[in-house]
Design an enzyme around this catalytic site. Structure first.
Site, PDB file in Angstrom:
ATOM      1  N   ASP A 100      -9.583  -5.481  -4.814  1.00  0.00           N
ATOM      2  CA  ASP A 100      -8.980  -4.422  -3.999  1.00  0.00           C
ATOM      3  C   ASP A 100      -9.624  -3.079  -4.326  1.00  0.00           C
ATOM      4  OD1 ASP A 100      -7.256  -2.645  -2.659  1.00  0.00           O
ATOM      5  OD2 ASP A 100      -5.522  -3.942  -3.007  1.00  0.00           O
ATOM      6  N   SER A 152       0.807  -1.209   0.000  1.00  0.00           N
ATOM      7  CA  SER A 152       0.000   0.000   0.000  1.00  0.00           C
ATOM      8  C   SER A 152       0.850   1.274   0.000  1.00  0.00           C
ATOM      9  CB  SER A 152      -0.927  -0.075   1.195  1.00  0.00           C
ATOM     10  OG  SER A 152      -1.984   0.802   1.043  1.00  0.00           O
ATOM     11  N   HIS A 162      -7.449  -5.574  -0.432  1.00  0.00           N
ATOM     12  CA  HIS A 162      -6.306  -4.868   0.157  1.00  0.00           C
ATOM     13  C   HIS A 162      -5.706  -5.534   1.395  1.00  0.00           C
ATOM     14  CE1 HIS A 162      -4.117  -1.204  -0.593  1.00  0.00           C
ATOM     15  NE2 HIS A 162      -4.051  -0.962   0.689  1.00  0.00           N
TER      16      HIS A 162
END
Ligand SMILES: *[C@@H]1O[C@H](CO)[C@@H](O)[C@H](O)[C@H]1NC(C)=O
Ligand SMILES: *[C@@H]1O[C@H](CO)[C@@H](O)[C@H](O)[C@H]1NC(C)=O
Ligand SMILES: *[C@@H]1O[C@H](CO)[C@@H](O)[C@H](O)[C@H]1NC(C)=O
Length: 415
Positions: free
Chosen positions: A356, A186, A390
């Site tokens: 995601d 991320s 995610h």
């Protein structure tokens, strides 16, 4: 996220609000979450709470950045069942960088056989886990107190300029100048991409793995993400009086409640709304997650991420007023990070998920199309996992089989 960060913090903030106040069927974990925020046992450090309990060696180190932040970084120097050999073969170092609004603890929510740092250690790597400025274990500074406004005057630009270079220099020094592998999730991918584009640590890095890569954020599918980004920009100035994006602070709570009140928003499961439909999270790991996260970040960092969401371009922080931009950048608009400047010969592994909501498929494709067409083909490996979202990349129960093993073998490749 904002796990990337932005979203992480907002998601979790929203979770709290929703669980604690919006939704009467409060989940058991919300209580723990709220109750644990200031738990003083945290001062023990991550080694004691997450690593040595599993039988791994662990060292606590401190890295001081050029702008004065004192970061905690943990080292797992070897695997659990290491047979003391008399051959002193140097282990290759790996930096494992978390995303925004979380800290290194997010890597340790699953068992040693399932979590990334321990898998790397068991595969013969020397593993280093930094914690970003402002998070629980990294709140010291050479001259500023974390309660001061000045302490929070940074965004991910400063992570690129000061923080990751300091971490690379430190690990390099500690490991005899060896080249270093880097794996980020991320926001830890955003800072890596921007760093490489700026020529930072290109001579120190051996190879790079990017999980849920974030560069462009404009396709973020969550309505909530869009609303959060927009609201943060339009209403955000009221938040500027405070500098720490701390979910417990009243202005932040009010801000989140405002978003929650928008028509058409499903605030019942904000974690899912923000990170996507994670296929593979274990409920007990998730409970642990909400005990240790989210961690504070700076309001400026949230603004910066929100600018990235809204503008669809990757630039340095926009001070919004031309004279302020000029004062910082000698130009009226913030400079872009040109990811086409990433050296073509850096080995890069990317893994992105079809579910995601933060690292959106369209945004990842744009990143690949715009900046990686000319990358050395045999030094770019891209994995797509249809049902991954995610948070699956941080603590999915099968991330070891699906993702981490690929990262490990990528790092073991001879170039
Ligand atoms: C190194 O270990 C091997 C067995 O693993 C042993 O045979 C050898 O004698 C050891 N050498 C030294 C110098 O201790
Ligand atoms: C980014 O860099 C590439 C190659 O170095 C160049 O061709 C391109 O024009 C640059 N893009 C911008 C927007 O400056
Ligand atoms: C990941 O690992 C699986 C199983 O070992 C393999 O089939 C796949 O090709 C790997 N993917 C990448 C991108 O390395």
């Amino acid at each position: 996220m904002i796990f990337l960060g932005l979203m992480n913090i907002v998601a979790l903030t929203l979770c709290i609000i929703v669980l604690a106040t919006c939704n009467h069927q409060a989940h058991a974990s919300s209580h723990v979450f709220l109750g644990k925020k200031n738990d003083k046992s945290s001062v023990e450090g991550l080694c004691a709470s997450a690593v040595t309990i599993h039988g791994y060696k662990c060292e606590e180190h401190e890295v001081i950045t050029k702008d004065g932040y004192i970061l905690s970084i943990q080292r797992i120097p070897e695997g659990r069942s290491e047979v003391k050999s008399n051959v002193t073969k140097k282990k290759e170092p790996v930096i494992v960088q978390h995303g925004v609004a979380v800290d290194g603890a997010t890597w340790f929510l699953n068992s040693p056989k399932q979590n990334l740092p321990m898998i790397l250690a068991d595969n013969g790597f020397d593993v280093w886990i930094p914690n970003t400025r402002g998070t629980k274990f990294s709140r010291k500074h050479t001259s500023l107190d974390s309660s001061s406004k000045k302490y929070w005057e940074w965004s991910w630009d400063e992570l690129v300029t000061y923080e990751t270079p300091a971490i690379f220099d430190f690990v390099s020094k500690q490991t005899g100048g060896q080249k270093i592998h880097y794996v980020g999730h991320s926001m830890g991918t955003l800072t890596a991409l921007a760093s490489l584009a700026e020529g930072k640590w290109v001579n120190q890095v051996k190879s790079v793995a990017l999980l849920s890569p974030i560069a462009y954020l404009s396709q973020m599918r969550t309505i909530l993400g869009q609303v959060a980004a927009r609201s943060l920009l339009s209403e955000g100035y009221t938040l500027l009086g405070i500098s720490e994006f701390d979910v417990k602070a009243t202005p932040i709570v009010d801000f989140i409640k405002g978003i929650c009140a928008q028509p058409g928003l499903n605030c019942n499961d904000l974690f899912t709304a923000l990170t996507g439909e994670n296929c593979c999270l274990d409920p007990s790991a998730f409970n642990q997650f909400v005990k240790v996260e989210p961690q504070p970040t700076s309001v400026r960092n949230m603004f910066h991420l929100a600018q990235n969401v809204r503008n669809g371009v990757l630039t340095k922080f926009d001070f919004m007023l031309p004279h302020l931009n000029f004062w910082h950048y000698r130009r009226l608009t913030p400079p872009i990070y040109n990811l086409s400047n990433i050296p073509k010969n850096v080995p890069i592994f990317m893994s992105y998920g079809g579910s995601d909501a933060l690292s959106d498929v369209a945004d990842v494709k744009r990143l690949l199309n715009e900046h990686f067409q000319n990358h050395d083909a045999n030094k770019l490996s891209v994995q797509f996992i249809e049902n991954y979202a995610h948070a699956d990349y941080m603590f999915g129960v099968n991330a070891n089989d699906l993702v981490y093993n690929n990262v490990t073998s990528f790092f073991k490749r001879k170039w």
